[in-house]
Design a protein around this motif. Structure first.
Motif, PDB file in Angstrom:
ATOM      1  N   PHE A   4       0.841  -1.206   0.000  1.00 44.39           N
ATOM      2  CA  PHE A   4       0.000   0.000   0.000  1.00 44.39           C
ATOM      3  C   PHE A   4       0.874   1.254   0.000  1.00 44.39           C
ATOM      4  CE2 PHE A   4      -2.860  -3.213   1.751  1.00 44.39           C
ATOM      5  CZ  PHE A   4      -3.964  -3.031   0.942  1.00 44.39           C
ATOM      6  N   ARG A  20       2.276   1.677  -3.523  1.00 42.03           N
ATOM      7  CA  ARG A  20       1.284   2.246  -4.450  1.00 42.03           C
ATOM      8  C   ARG A  20       1.078   3.732  -4.184  1.00 42.03           C
ATOM      9  NH1 ARG A  20      -1.203  -3.101  -4.371  1.00 42.03           N
ATOM     10  NH2 ARG A  20      -2.288  -2.672  -2.447  1.00 42.03           N
ATOM     11  N   TYR A  21       1.057   4.111  -2.894  1.00 42.30           N
ATOM     12  CA  TYR A  21       0.916   5.522  -2.529  1.00 42.30           C
ATOM     13  C   TYR A  21       2.101   6.322  -3.063  1.00 42.30           C
ATOM     14  CZ  TYR A  21       0.650   9.744   0.297  1.00 42.30           C
ATOM     15  OH  TYR A  21       0.602  11.042   0.704  1.00 42.30           O
ATOM     16  N   ARG A  76      -5.902   8.141  -7.726  1.00 37.56           N
ATOM     17  CA  ARG A  76      -5.476   7.131  -6.744  1.00 37.56           C
ATOM     18  C   ARG A  76      -5.255   7.743  -5.369  1.00 37.56           C
ATOM     19  NH1 ARG A  76      -1.020   3.351  -9.506  1.00 37.56           N
ATOM     20  NH2 ARG A  76       0.227   4.970  -8.556  1.00 37.56           N
ATOM     21  N   GLY A  82      -7.842   6.901  -1.432  1.00 34.54           N
ATOM     22  CA  GLY A  82      -7.332   6.273  -0.220  1.00 34.54           C
ATOM     23  C   GLY A  82      -8.024   6.774   1.029  1.00 34.54           C
ATOM     24  N   CYS A  83      -7.589   6.267   2.147  1.00 38.61           N
ATOM     25  CA  CYS A  83      -8.122   6.671   3.447  1.00 38.61           C
ATOM     26  C   CYS A  83      -7.882   8.169   3.642  1.00 38.61           C
ATOM     27  CB  CYS A  83      -7.426   5.879   4.557  1.00 38.61           C
ATOM     28  SG  CYS A  83      -7.971   6.320   6.217  1.00 38.61           S
ATOM     29  N   VAL A  92      -1.958   5.202   4.274  1.00 42.03           N
ATOM     30  CA  VAL A  92      -1.817   4.820   2.871  1.00 42.03           C
ATOM     31  C   VAL A  92      -2.756   3.672   2.487  1.00 42.03           C
ATOM     32  CG1 VAL A  92       0.555   5.634   2.730  1.00 42.03           C
ATOM     33  CG2 VAL A  92       0.111   3.239   3.342  1.00 42.03           C
ATOM     34  N   LEU A  93      -3.630   3.265   3.401  1.00 38.86           N
ATOM     35  CA  LEU A  93      -4.547   2.162   3.124  1.00 38.86           C
ATOM     36  C   LEU A  93      -5.773   2.663   2.364  1.00 38.86           C
ATOM     37  CD1 LEU A  93      -4.318   0.261   6.516  1.00 38.86           C
ATOM     38  CD2 LEU A  93      -3.019  -0.110   4.423  1.00 38.86           C
ATOM     39  N   PRO A  94      -6.518   1.743   1.749  1.00 39.80           N
ATOM     40  CA  PRO A  94      -7.710   2.169   1.003  1.00 39.80           C
ATOM     41  C   PRO A  94      -8.799   2.700   1.928  1.00 39.80           C
ATOM     42  CG  PRO A  94      -7.492  -0.228   0.942  1.00 39.80           C
ATOM     43  CD  PRO A  94      -6.290   0.310   1.664  1.00 39.80           C
ATOM     44  N   SER A  95      -9.639   3.536   1.372  1.00 38.68           N
ATOM     45  CA  SER A  95     -10.762   4.085   2.125  1.00 38.68           C
ATOM     46  C   SER A  95     -11.621   2.947   2.670  1.00 38.68           C
ATOM     47  CB  SER A  95     -11.593   4.980   1.210  1.00 38.68           C
ATOM     48  OG  SER A  95     -12.666   5.530   1.916  1.00 38.68           O
ATOM     49  N   HIS A 104     -10.822   0.920   5.170  1.00 36.00           N
ATOM     50  CA  HIS A 104     -10.037  -0.220   5.656  1.00 36.00           C
ATOM     51  C   HIS A 104     -10.336  -0.594   7.097  1.00 36.00           C
ATOM     52  CE1 HIS A 104      -7.309   2.139   8.200  1.00 36.00           C
ATOM     53  NE2 HIS A 104      -7.457   3.070   7.279  1.00 36.00           N
ATOM     54  N   HIS A 113      -5.048   2.483  11.052  1.00 33.41           N
ATOM     55  CA  HIS A 113      -4.398   3.332  10.061  1.00 33.41           C
ATOM     56  C   HIS A 113      -2.923   2.933  10.019  1.00 33.41           C
ATOM     57  CE1 HIS A 113      -7.948   5.785   9.690  1.00 33.41           C
ATOM     58  NE2 HIS A 113      -7.977   5.944  10.994  1.00 33.41           N
TER      59      HIS A 113
END
Length: 129
Positions: free
Chosen positions: A64, A67-68, A79, A83-84, A96-99, A101, A109
Motif C-alpha cells: 500500500f 502504491r501511494y 489514486r 485512499g483513506c 496509505v490504506l484504502p478508504s 479499511h 491506520h
C-alpha cells in the motif's frame, strides 16, 4: 462616530479581548496537562506501541505504501483521493490504506512517519490539527 457605532466598536473590542484571554488560559491549561510526567509517560507508551505495531504490519502493508509513493511520484490524483482520508499532518502521518479499511480489512491506520518509520494508529484527527 455615532453613539451606536461607538458602542459596537467597544463591544467588538471587548469580545476580542475576552477571546484572546480565553485562548491564553486554554494554552496555559493544555501546557500544564501536557507537561505532567504521567501524561508524558502515557504519550511515550502510546508512541512506542504505535511504532511496534507499525513494524509488525510493515511486511503485509508495504504494498500500500509502494502504491501511494507511486501515485505521488506520478501525480495520480485519482489514486491519491481514493485512499483513506485519515491524516495526522501535524505528526507527519498519512494513512496509505484504502478508504474504509477500518471495517473492510479490520486494520488500524498505517503509513510512515515523516522520518520514514512505519507507524500504525487508531482514531483520526481533523486535518487542521
Amino acid at each position: 462616530m455615532t453613539a451606536p457605532e461607538e458602542e459596537r466598536r467597544v463591544q467588538e473590542a471587548a469580545r476580542r479581548r475576552a477571546r484572546t484571554r480565553a485562548f491564553a488560559k486554554a494554552e496555559h491549561v493544555i501546557s500544564a496537562v501536557l507537561s505532567d510526567p504521567a501524561v508524558q509517560e502515557a504519550r511515550a507508551r502510546v508512541e512506542a506501541a504505535e511504532v511496534e505495531l507499525g513494524l509488525e504490519l510493515c511486511t503485509r502493508l508495504q504494498p500500500f505504501q509502494d502504491r501511494y509513493d507511486q501515485a505521488v511520484a506520478e501525480g495520480d490524483a485519482a489514486r491519491l483521493t481514493g485512499g483513506c482520508a485519515s491524516k495526522h499532518g501535524r505528526w507527519g502521518r498519512i494513512c496509505v490504506l484504502p478508504s474504509g479499511h477500518e471495517t473492510s480489512m479490520e486494520e488500524p491506520h498505517w503509513g510512515r512517519t515523516s522520518e520514514g518509520r512505519p507507524i500504525a494508529w487508531v482514531g483520526s484527527a481533523p486535518d487542521d490539527w
